[in-house]
Design a protein around this motif. Sequence first.
Motif, short mmCIF file in Angstrom:
data_model
loop_
_atom_site.label_atom_id
_atom_site.label_comp_id
_atom_site.label_asym_id
_atom_site.label_seq_id
_atom_site.Cartn_x
_atom_site.Cartn_y
_atom_site.Cartn_z
N ALA A 122 0.84 -1.20 0.00
CA ALA A 122 0.00 0.00 0.00
C ALA A 122 0.87 1.25 0.00
CB ALA A 122 -0.92 -0.01 1.22
N ARG A 123 1.97 1.20 0.73
CA ARG A 123 2.87 2.35 0.77
C ARG A 123 3.52 2.58 -0.60
NH1 ARG A 123 4.97 1.00 5.18
NH2 ARG A 123 7.12 0.42 4.80
N LYS A 124 3.87 1.52 -1.27
CA LYS A 124 4.44 1.61 -2.61
C LYS A 124 3.45 2.25 -3.57
CE LYS A 124 6.62 -1.25 -6.18
NZ LYS A 124 7.03 -2.66 -6.54
N GLN A 125 2.19 1.89 -3.45
CA GLN A 125 1.16 2.47 -4.31
C GLN A 125 0.96 3.96 -4.01
OE1 GLN A 125 -0.49 1.11 -7.02
NE2 GLN A 125 1.09 -0.46 -6.69
N LEU A 126 1.05 4.31 -2.74
CA LEU A 126 0.92 5.72 -2.36
C LEU A 126 2.05 6.54 -2.99
CD1 LEU A 126 -0.21 8.11 -0.72
CD2 LEU A 126 1.21 7.32 1.21
N VAL A 127 3.27 6.03 -2.92
CA VAL A 127 4.41 6.74 -3.50
C VAL A 127 4.23 6.90 -5.01
CG1 VAL A 127 6.89 6.60 -3.95
CG2 VAL A 127 6.01 6.08 -1.67
#
Length: 219
Positions: A14-19
């Motif tokens: 999810a953090r990767k998608q946010l970035v």
Amino acid sequence: MAYKFVDNYREKGARKQLVKFLKEVRKIGDQRVLDAIAKVPRHYFFDETFWIQAYRDIAFPIGDGQTISQPYTVAYQTELLHIQKKDRVLEIGTGSGYQTCILLELGAEVFTIERQVKLYERTIKVLPHMGYNAHFFCGDGSNGIPEHAPYDKILVTAGAPFIPEILLKQLKIGGLLVIPVGDEKSQLMTTILRVAENDYEKVSLDTFRFVPLVGDQAW
């Protein structure tokens, strides 16, 4: 109080998608800022019940009338600061401590002040437990922290009715202040560069909405 920290595959994904969203949609161009956001687990600043909200591009309540800022806002303000390693940075409004962690990931020495005692008490426990060490203070951030001035950069994470003169005087020559300025409903993100002892360059940018900066030099 025991703090539970879990950084499993779902949260990392999810953090990767946010970035990716911040880079491609929000047009954040500073790769160092994006890398810092990729490293800091934002869900650590949420109750486990709300982890599903942690990597959405939204602000979220953290108690005492305060919020953890929208990821885009954090990225936007941080990008404006042009943080260099070992910069002395004054952060006004520690809040959850998430922005503090981003600054630390960029190599800054952070002096951060929070007026809400409960938030202050939480961050001085949680951030060191996560491996993030800053200089923590509890008090009226609108006055800055003059005893540790001057600073290379000053970041204000609440909406101010005007630019406090006392903060300008705590900047080094060549130092930069980033502060949202306006009324209680909306503020213009503003940068102020101290070019000489009594000479400043001011630039007003995009519109945001922050919780109000409260104190002697604010609301």
